[in-house]
Design a protein around this motif. Structure first.
Motif, short mmCIF file in Angstrom:
data_model
loop_
_atom_site.label_atom_id
_atom_site.label_comp_id
_atom_site.label_asym_id
_atom_site.label_seq_id
_atom_site.Cartn_x
_atom_site.Cartn_y
_atom_site.Cartn_z
N PRO A 131 130.55 -68.85 -20.11
CA PRO A 131 130.63 -67.96 -21.37
C PRO A 131 130.13 -66.31 -20.65
CG PRO A 131 130.60 -69.06 -22.69
CD PRO A 131 130.30 -69.96 -20.80
N ALA A 132 128.53 -66.40 -20.07
CA ALA A 132 126.96 -65.09 -19.81
C ALA A 132 127.39 -64.78 -18.41
CB ALA A 132 125.95 -65.54 -20.22
N GLY A 133 128.47 -66.13 -17.87
CA GLY A 133 128.83 -65.16 -16.05
C GLY A 133 127.77 -65.92 -15.94
N THR A 134 126.85 -66.89 -15.34
CA THR A 134 125.83 -68.29 -15.24
C THR A 134 127.06 -68.75 -14.23
OG1 THR A 134 124.47 -67.81 -16.45
CG2 THR A 134 124.07 -69.88 -14.97
N VAL A 135 126.46 -68.41 -12.98
CA VAL A 135 127.72 -69.09 -11.74
C VAL A 135 127.32 -70.58 -12.13
CG1 VAL A 135 128.39 -69.82 -9.69
CG2 VAL A 135 127.98 -67.48 -10.09
N ILE A 136 128.12 -71.47 -12.38
CA ILE A 136 127.82 -73.19 -12.36
C ILE A 136 128.78 -73.72 -10.71
CG2 ILE A 136 128.05 -75.21 -13.55
CD1 ILE A 136 128.15 -73.12 -15.50
N LEU A 137 128.19 -74.55 -10.45
CA LEU A 137 128.75 -75.57 -9.14
C LEU A 137 129.39 -76.80 -10.09
CD1 LEU A 137 130.19 -76.15 -6.43
CD2 LEU A 137 128.09 -77.35 -5.49
N LEU A 138 130.19 -76.95 -10.14
CA LEU A 138 130.75 -78.06 -11.07
C LEU A 138 131.44 -79.09 -9.94
CD1 LEU A 138 131.10 -80.13 -13.61
CD2 LEU A 138 133.28 -78.55 -13.56
N ARG A 139 130.26 -80.56 -9.54
CA ARG A 139 131.34 -81.72 -8.33
C ARG A 139 131.14 -82.40 -8.43
NH1 ARG A 139 127.89 -82.75 -3.80
NH2 ARG A 139 124.92 -81.79 -4.45
N LYS A 140 131.39 -82.97 -7.27
CA LYS A 140 131.02 -84.56 -7.61
C LYS A 140 130.11 -85.20 -6.99
CE LYS A 140 133.62 -89.42 -6.98
NZ LYS A 140 135.16 -89.83 -6.81
N GLU A 141 128.77 -85.76 -7.26
CA GLU A 141 127.90 -86.13 -6.75
C GLU A 141 128.02 -86.73 -5.77
OE1 GLU A 141 123.55 -87.90 -6.94
OE2 GLU A 141 125.43 -88.40 -8.77
N GLN A 142 127.67 -86.47 -4.45
CA GLN A 142 128.26 -87.35 -3.00
C GLN A 142 127.15 -88.69 -2.74
OE1 GLN A 142 128.12 -83.94 -0.38
NE2 GLN A 142 129.35 -84.47 0.19
N MET A 143 127.94 -89.61 -2.42
CA MET A 143 126.18 -91.16 -2.67
C MET A 143 125.85 -90.76 -0.93
SD MET A 143 125.56 -91.72 -5.58
CE MET A 143 126.70 -91.06 -6.91
N GLY A 144 124.89 -91.00 -0.98
CA GLY A 144 124.71 -91.76 0.38
C GLY A 144 123.94 -91.21 1.39
N ARG A 193 118.93 -66.09 0.10
CA ARG A 193 119.14 -64.14 0.35
C ARG A 193 120.25 -63.27 0.21
NH1 ARG A 193 115.78 -62.39 6.03
NH2 ARG A 193 116.69 -64.78 6.65
N VAL A 194 120.92 -62.44 -0.12
CA VAL A 194 122.21 -62.36 -0.41
C VAL A 194 122.00 -60.83 -0.16
CG1 VAL A 194 124.48 -62.41 -1.93
CG2 VAL A 194 122.85 -64.39 -2.06
N PRO A 195 122.84 -59.90 1.38
CA PRO A 195 122.18 -59.00 2.15
C PRO A 195 123.24 -57.29 0.93
CG PRO A 195 122.75 -60.05 3.66
CD PRO A 195 123.51 -60.92 1.98
N HIS A 196 124.81 -58.57 0.40
CA HIS A 196 125.46 -57.21 -0.34
C HIS A 196 125.05 -57.39 -1.81
CE1 HIS A 196 126.83 -61.84 -0.05
NE2 HIS A 196 128.03 -61.21 -1.17
N GLN A 197 124.37 -58.49 -2.14
CA GLN A 197 123.88 -58.32 -3.81
C GLN A 197 122.84 -57.18 -3.73
OE1 GLN A 197 124.34 -62.01 -5.26
NE2 GLN A 197 123.32 -62.61 -6.66
N SER A 198 123.10 -56.83 -5.50
CA SER A 198 122.15 -55.73 -5.99
C SER A 198 121.09 -56.22 -7.00
CB SER A 198 122.71 -53.77 -6.05
OG SER A 198 123.85 -54.97 -7.62
N GLN A 199 121.40 -57.26 -7.70
CA GLN A 199 120.68 -57.58 -8.83
C GLN A 199 120.44 -59.43 -8.64
OE1 GLN A 199 123.48 -57.03 -11.89
NE2 GLN A 199 124.18 -58.80 -12.07
N VAL A 200 119.90 -59.99 -9.00
CA VAL A 200 119.16 -61.29 -9.02
C VAL A 200 120.27 -62.12 -9.65
CG1 VAL A 200 117.28 -63.05 -9.64
CG2 VAL A 200 116.48 -60.93 -8.32
N ASP A 201 120.66 -63.11 -9.47
CA ASP A 201 121.69 -64.18 -9.90
C ASP A 201 120.85 -65.81 -9.95
OD1 ASP A 201 123.97 -62.65 -11.08
OD2 ASP A 201 124.70 -62.79 -9.09
N VAL A 202 121.15 -66.58 -10.75
CA VAL A 202 120.66 -67.63 -10.99
C VAL A 202 122.24 -68.65 -11.43
CG1 VAL A 202 119.67 -69.28 -12.21
CG2 VAL A 202 118.68 -67.29 -11.68
N TRP A 203 122.10 -69.35 -10.48
CA TRP A 203 123.44 -70.38 -10.19
C TRP A 203 123.02 -71.51 -10.42
CZ3 TRP A 203 127.10 -69.06 -5.54
CH2 TRP A 203 127.17 -67.64 -5.95
#
Length: 112
Positions: A99-112, A52-62
């Motif tokens: 390039p299309a604007g899709t948000v990506i979380l690029l991260r190191k996987e946490q083990m454990g 839920r994103v109160p300040h957002q007006s459209q749907v985004d997929v991350w």
């Protein structure tokens, strides 16, 4: 680089209840976790989060990608740093986008 374990659909406040009900009641996905502003569903090997994103007006997929060296991966991708999007707590990585604007979380996987 490999696919992560989470996909998030960022939903405007006025559409959130109906969207959660759609995935829970009509699609029939099992609820994995409920938070104040997010419901996570079992989505195969992934978790599908409806946020839920109160300040957002459209749907985004991350989406999420894992890499052992997120800084080097970001450089290889040539993608912008978008760390202003959401705080990253106890995460080694960055928010970025394709390039299309899709948000990506690029991260190191946490083990454990």
């Amino acid at each position: 680089m490999e696919a992560g374990k989470n996909i998030a659909i960022k939903v405007p406040l006025h559409r959130w209840d109906d969207t959660v009900a759609f995935y829970r009641d009509k699609v029939g996905l099992p609820v994995a976790r409920e938070l104040d502003d997010s419901t996570g569903f079992v989505f195969g090997a992934l978790t599908l989060w409806i946020d839920r994103v109160p300040h957002q007006s459209q749907v985004d997929v991350w989406i999420e990608l894992f890499d052992d060296d997120p800084d080097a991966a970001l450089s290889r991708l040539g993608s912008p740093v978008r760390d202003e999007l959401e705080p990253l707590t106890n995460v080694t990585g960055h928010w970025t986008s394709d390039p299309a604007g899709t948000v990506i979380l690029l991260r190191k996987e946490q083990m454990g």
